[in-house]
Design a protein around this motif. Structure first.
Motif, PDB file in Angstrom:
ATOM      1  N   UNK A  99      -6.656   7.639   9.259  1.00  0.00           N
ATOM      2  CA  UNK A  99      -5.301   7.716   9.817  1.00  0.00           C
ATOM      3  C   UNK A  99      -5.125   7.038  11.182  1.00  0.00           C
ATOM      4  N   UNK A 100      -6.130   7.187  12.086  1.00  0.00           N
ATOM      5  CA  UNK A 100      -5.937   6.564  13.418  1.00  0.00           C
ATOM      6  C   UNK A 100      -5.737   5.053  13.286  1.00  0.00           C
ATOM      7  N   UNK A 101      -6.437   4.448  12.303  1.00  0.00           N
ATOM      8  CA  UNK A 101      -6.351   2.994  12.130  1.00  0.00           C
ATOM      9  C   UNK A 101      -5.071   2.613  11.388  1.00  0.00           C
ATOM     10  N   UNK A 102      -4.785   3.311  10.290  1.00  0.00           N
ATOM     11  CA  UNK A 102      -3.576   2.956   9.514  1.00  0.00           C
ATOM     12  C   UNK A 102      -2.304   3.261  10.317  1.00  0.00           C
ATOM     13  N   UNK A 103      -2.325   4.350  11.096  1.00  0.00           N
ATOM     14  CA  UNK A 103      -1.141   4.664  11.919  1.00  0.00           C
ATOM     15  C   UNK A 103      -0.897   3.537  12.923  1.00  0.00           C
ATOM     16  N   UNK A 122      -1.886   0.399  12.617  1.00  0.00           N
ATOM     17  CA  UNK A 122      -1.440  -0.801  11.891  1.00  0.00           C
ATOM     18  C   UNK A 122       0.024  -0.654  11.452  1.00  0.00           C
ATOM     19  N   UNK A 123       0.460   0.579  11.200  1.00  0.00           N
ATOM     20  CA  UNK A 123       1.880   0.792  10.852  1.00  0.00           C
ATOM     21  C   UNK A 123       2.785   0.370  11.995  1.00  0.00           C
ATOM     22  N   UNK A 124       2.327   0.586  13.224  1.00  0.00           N
ATOM     23  CA  UNK A 124       3.157   0.181  14.367  1.00  0.00           C
ATOM     24  C   UNK A 124       3.262  -1.346  14.440  1.00  0.00           C
ATOM     25  N   UNK A 125       2.305  -2.039  13.788  1.00  0.00           N
ATOM     26  CA  UNK A 125       2.346  -3.516  13.776  1.00  0.00           C
ATOM     27  C   UNK A 125       3.120  -4.049  12.571  1.00  0.00           C
ATOM     28  N   UNK A 144       4.182   1.479   4.208  1.00  0.00           N
ATOM     29  CA  UNK A 144       3.668   2.736   3.641  1.00  0.00           C
ATOM     30  C   UNK A 144       2.769   2.488   2.414  1.00  0.00           C
ATOM     31  N   UNK A 145       3.191   1.539   1.548  1.00  0.00           N
ATOM     32  CA  UNK A 145       2.452   1.317   0.292  1.00  0.00           C
ATOM     33  C   UNK A 145       1.402   0.208   0.422  1.00  0.00           C
ATOM     34  N   UNK A 146       1.101  -0.223   1.649  1.00  0.00           N
ATOM     35  CA  UNK A 146       0.104  -1.288   1.846  1.00  0.00           C
ATOM     36  C   UNK A 146      -1.173  -0.743   2.500  1.00  0.00           C
ATOM     37  N   UNK A 147      -2.287  -1.404   2.181  1.00  0.00           N
ATOM     38  CA  UNK A 147      -3.561  -1.130   2.841  1.00  0.00           C
ATOM     39  C   UNK A 147      -4.227  -2.471   3.138  1.00  0.00           C
TER      40      UNK A 147
END
Ligand code: FMN
Length: 195
Positions: free
Chosen positions: A148-152, A154-157, A161-164
């Motif tokens: 979560x710390x990393x995906x959260x 990356x979400x700000x960038x 939601x449906x991407x990794x």
């Protein structure tokens, strides 16, 4: 540089000058990425071109913190083990302090996500070599793509939601000046002819 030569002489670079990549060269590299084949011509790769040094630094710290919290089990994949050990020690820069990291995300529920990402990354690495730049596939963000710390972050960038993330590539001028183009004798990659 001729296409076959660019393919055969591409080697990974793990030490970079801080100098940025010229916009004209980056445009060619991104064209190469976006023209890569994709399953069913889906074209769902999402490229994040990270040139902002503050963002890169924050990402490096987040990755190091995430790996440092992991258990160092003996039976782990050797590169993952190296990332964990180096992070626990401190001072681990997963993207070799390259001036630019291109992160490739794709839809997490799409069966060809990793394959499409790989086609695009290989195109970028070959194009980088042809343009006198060094590159290296960087896998750490894929290993952390449910952290979560990393995906959260990356979400700000702009990660949806449906991407990794399925891969990324460091690109820049090699510290040694010229790209690493050492010809390598391959130890595997068997070929069987059925004539
Ligand atoms: C799927 C994949 C993941 C990789 N991950 C990393 C990585 O995280 N860090 C790294 O330094 N190199 C990584 N590499 C680069 C390989 O180590 C490298 O391609 C291999 O050792 C052969 O060397 P060459 O690229 O110079 O031909 C990766 C390559 C691939 C294809």
């Amino acid at each position: 540089m001729e296409a076959i030569e660019a393919i055969l002489t591409r080697r990974s670079t793990r030490d970079y000058k801080p100098d940025g990549v010229e916009q004209e060269k980056l445009d060619v590299i991104l064209d190469a990425a976006r023209q890569a084949p994709s399953g069913g011509n889906n074209q769902t790769n999402h490229f994040f071109v990270i040139r902002n040094q503050t963002v890169l630094r924050e990402l490096i710290e987040l990755v190091e913190t995430a790996f440092a919290q992991m258990e160092l089990a003996e039976d782990l994949y050797s590169s993952l083990k190296h990332s964990i050990a180096a992070s626990k020690k401190g001072g681990y820069a997963f993207c070799y302090n390259a001036p630019m990291l291109i992160v490739v995300a794709n839809r997490k529920d799409y069966g060809n996500n990793m394959a499409d990402c790989a086609c695009a990354i290989e195109n970028m690495m070959v194009a980088a070599n042809a343009l006198g730049l060094g590159s290296c596939w960087i896998n750490q963000l894929k290993w952390l793509n449910e952290t979560p710390q990393v995906t959260d972050y990356l979400s700000t960038l702009g990660l949806k939601e449906d991407e990794r993330v399925y891969g990324s590539v460091a690109i820049g001028y090699p510290a040694s000046g010229l790209p690493n183009r050492k010809l390598m004798k391959q130890k595997g990659n068997e070929v069987t002819f059925i004539d």
